[in-house]
Scaffold this active site. Structure first.
Site, PDB file in Angstrom:
ATOM      1  N   ASP A  67     -91.403  -2.612 -15.554  1.00  0.00           N
ATOM      2  CA  ASP A  67     -92.374  -1.607 -15.993  1.00  0.00           C
ATOM      3  C   ASP A  67     -91.981  -1.018 -17.352  1.00  0.00           C
ATOM      4  O   ASP A  67     -90.805  -0.714 -17.578  1.00  0.00           O
ATOM      5  CB  ASP A  67     -92.393  -0.495 -14.930  1.00  0.00           C
ATOM      6  CG  ASP A  67     -93.550   0.467 -15.109  1.00  0.00           C
ATOM      7  OD1 ASP A  67     -94.701   0.017 -15.038  1.00  0.00           O
ATOM      8  OD2 ASP A  67     -93.297   1.674 -15.313  1.00  0.00           O
ATOM      9  N   GLU A  90     -76.740 -14.582 -12.107  1.00  0.00           N
ATOM     10  CA  GLU A  90     -75.713 -14.738 -11.063  1.00  0.00           C
ATOM     11  C   GLU A  90     -76.294 -15.486  -9.867  1.00  0.00           C
ATOM     12  O   GLU A  90     -75.567 -15.915  -8.987  1.00  0.00           O
ATOM     13  CB  GLU A  90     -75.236 -13.358 -10.574  1.00  0.00           C
ATOM     14  CG  GLU A  90     -74.404 -12.600 -11.585  1.00  0.00           C
ATOM     15  CD  GLU A  90     -74.246 -11.118 -11.215  1.00  0.00           C
ATOM     16  OE1 GLU A  90     -74.619 -10.721 -10.085  1.00  0.00           O
ATOM     17  OE2 GLU A  90     -73.760 -10.364 -12.072  1.00  0.00           O
TER      18      GLU A  90
HETATM   19  C1  NOJ Z   1     -97.205   0.820 -16.158  1.00  0.00           C
HETATM   20  C2  NOJ Z   1     -97.772   0.700 -14.778  1.00  0.00           C
HETATM   21  O1  NOJ Z   1     -98.464  -0.517 -14.665  1.00  0.00           O
HETATM   22  C3  NOJ Z   1     -98.648   1.894 -14.570  1.00  0.00           C
HETATM   23  O2  NOJ Z   1     -99.397   1.800 -13.402  1.00  0.00           O
HETATM   24  C4  NOJ Z   1     -97.793   3.125 -14.581  1.00  0.00           C
HETATM   25  O3  NOJ Z   1     -98.613   4.267 -14.513  1.00  0.00           O
HETATM   26  C5  NOJ Z   1     -96.956   3.210 -15.844  1.00  0.00           C
HETATM   27  N1  NOJ Z   1     -96.368   1.968 -16.211  1.00  0.00           N
HETATM   28  C6  NOJ Z   1     -95.850   4.219 -15.681  1.00  0.00           C
HETATM   29  O4  NOJ Z   1     -94.899   3.741 -14.781  1.00  0.00           O
END
Ligand code: NOJ
Length: 570
Positions: free
Chosen positions: A228, A277
């Site tokens: 993310d 790993e």
């Molecule tokens: C990207 C994620 O796909 C989204 O849903 C989220 O709100 C933001 N990152 C923050 O984590």
């Protein structure tokens, strides 16, 4: 939709693919766990729900599932506010349920990708609780970005940085210890909601802890990770903080104050060592909204995460030239990086592509927000056309080399639920913009499994209400039904498995500017007519060899219908 049906799906030969390379041309199905299937009947989808639908996923013909976060969370941002990175939200199940789900997936020859959220924890994470209880300057505060405010009494935020969901990226706390106890004190950084404090990646303890998290899930059998906001981890926190009133990235040299800084790649090189790993090495795909190609490549290097999302097709208008250019560029990017490309039209953050394509051409992201605010009425869309174009675009994409990411429900032809009752909305965007932007709830409504069952077979009363029209898209209304979107996806995915060999792609020059035509190894051809009227079938293409058609197979030997993709087998 033409109802003449595609011919039988080819038999699968899972052994045909090399194990360690599975990700290069995988079809990955994104599960938003809260909205997929609810086995416990509490209205929230859960891991046993995913396990219970493994047969459905297997029959769909995907290679992997990517699960959005299932960790303990107050759900301030749909689970992207993680309380504990190494556990399962009790409402979604237990670690044993997780193991059972992975075992069921692997038994069905489906890989599992987990979502890892390193930029921020939740404000309920034990580290953040400890930081609030500790004093300014303490090691507990040093895992996050706590700063004194500006102004005479620190009453102004440390910088002008905005949050992604609206409002400032800083929140002031009330100190709980020391001489200032009970008084307004420091500010902490959160590029997203205030419940998502950004972690300090200059802190070795933070770095070490994420290695532990990666190993924790890899040891439990996870095959890979979706990372993310991978490009946000490192910030320039030197004082005074630089001004950045917009979150847009405008420099391409790794020196932006907040995003895509060069230092982030040291972190991912460390992750790559951890992922290597394992045998086979665990894969990782970066979610990095970086506008500059040469910068995006850095995330996709084999010495980095290994793959990166590109959202280029998702953001492009439905037009032959645009699609051709994007594909050509992304494939050459992929070759340079050593990764394969990724493709995606829908996910849990954007308006579903059947709805986007139903809107008048030129309806950009801002106009889509306005459309959502109007309850999906302004501008008026053409859903039939939207789905026709979505199916054509998807079939165009599924023919490409690289990994194709599909979002739950698109295989049912679901549209955005644009007119959800306002009181049901949960996206932080809705609240942080003072109810001026609705956000992403409309693509997160729990799936319709059965048109005649209560809650359409989802489970308990869904956490977001299912619109009435969802019933007409339910799995049971499409299963085995000639020409349905579900059967179309099944057929396309089965043929993709069969036809896909090496990653080569060769463009075929098309006589008509509205056509895009490419050939894959072994003579598999993909032809899309982006125009609205039928086009002549290029010479040499034999309509008798069509195996999948986005609008249903018609054996017109001379034409390809408008807004349609054909797959022609060797
Ligand atoms: C990207 C994620 O796909 C989204 O849903 C989220 O709100 C933001 N990152 C923050 O984590």
């Amino acid at each position: 939709m033409d109802s003449q049906f595609s011919p039988p799906r080819p038999a699968d030969d899972p052994g045909a693919r090399p194990r360690a390379d599975w990700w290069r041309q995988a079809a990955v199905y994104q599960i938003y766990p809260r909205s997929f299937a609810d086995a416990t009947g509490d209205g929230l989808g859960d891991l046993p729900g995913v396990t219970s639908r493994m047969g459905y996923l297997s029959e769909l013909g995907i290679d992997a599932i990517w699960l959005s976060p299932f960790y303990p969370s107050a759900l301030a941002d749909g689970g992207y506010d993680v309380d504990d990175y190494r556990n399962v939200d009790p409402r979604l199940g237990t670690l044993e349920d997780f193991d059972a789900m992975v075992a069921a997936a692997h038994a069905a020859n489906i890989k599992v990708i987990a979502d890892v959220v390193p930029n921020h924890s939740s404000n309920r994470h034990e580290w953040f609780t400890a930081a609030l209880a500790a004093a300014p300057g303490s090691p507990e505060r040093a895992r996050y970005h706590f700063l004194d405010g500006l102004g005479e009494n620190g009453e102004l935020p440390p910088s002008d940085w905005p949050s992604h969901f609206g409002g400032p990226a800083w929140t002031r706390i009330t100190e709980s210890t020391g001489e200032n106890a009970g008084a307004p004190g420091q500010w902490y950084l959160h590029l997203f909601a205030s419940e998502q404090p950004d972690l300090n990646w200059d802190n070795p303890e933070v770095r070490e802890d994420f290695h532990t998290t990666l190993r924790f899930w890899a040891d439990r059998g996870v095959d890979g990770f979706r990372v993310d906001v991978a490009h946000a981890l490192v910030k320039d926190m030197s004082l005074p903080l630089r001004s950045k009133p917009s979150l847009e990235i405008t420099v391409d040299d790794g020196t932006d104050a907040l995003f895509d800084r060069d230092e982030v790649h040291e972190i991912f090189a460390g992750w790559r060592s951890v992922l290597n790993e394992y045998d086979p090495p665990r894969i990782a795909v970066a979610e990095a909204w970086v506008p500059f190609t040469h910068r995006r490549l850095l995330y996709a290097r084999p010495t980095g995460l290994g793959q990166a999302f590109n959202f280029d097709l998702l953001q492009a208008p439905f037009a032959a030239g645009e699609f051709r250019n994007i594909v050509a560029r992304c494939l050459s990017e992929a070759e340079t990086s050593g990764a394969s490309s990724t493709w995606v039209f829908s996910n849990h953050d954007v308006v579903r592509h059947a709805s986007r394509y139903s809107l008048p051409d030129g309806t950009d992201a801002a106009a889509q927000d306005a459309w959502l605010l109007s309850g999906g009425r302004e501008p008026a869309g053409d859903p039939e056309r939207g789905l026709r174009r979505a199916r054509a675009a998807t079939l165009f994409m599924l023919g490409l080399p690289g990994s194709a990411y599909l979002y739950q429900g698109e295989e049912l032809g679901l549209f955005e639920a644009a007119d959800l009752p306002l009181e049901s909305l949960q996206d932080p965007t809705w609240f942080r913009t003072g109810r001026k932007a609705k956000g992403r709830d409309g693509c997160r409504v729990p799936l319709p499994w059965n048109s005649t069952e209560e809650h359409l077979g989802f489970g308990g009363s869904p956490w977001l209400p299912q619109p009435g029209w969802f019933a007409t898209h339910a799995v049971d209304t499409q299963d085995g039904v000639a020409g349905s979107t579900l059967e179309f996806y099944r057929s396309a995915l089965a043929w993709r498995r069969k036809l896909q060999t090496t990653e080569a792609l060769q463009w075929v020059s098309a006589p008509d500017a509205t056509l895009a035509h490419y050939r894959r190894p072994n003579g598999w051809e993909v032809l899309t007519n982006f125009g609205t009227t039928p086009a002549d079938l290029p010479a040499g293409l034999d309509a008798a060899r069509i195996v999948v058609a986005s609008g249903g197979i018609t054996r017109d030997p001379a034409h390809i219908p408008g807004e349609t993709t054909l797959w022609i087998a060797p």
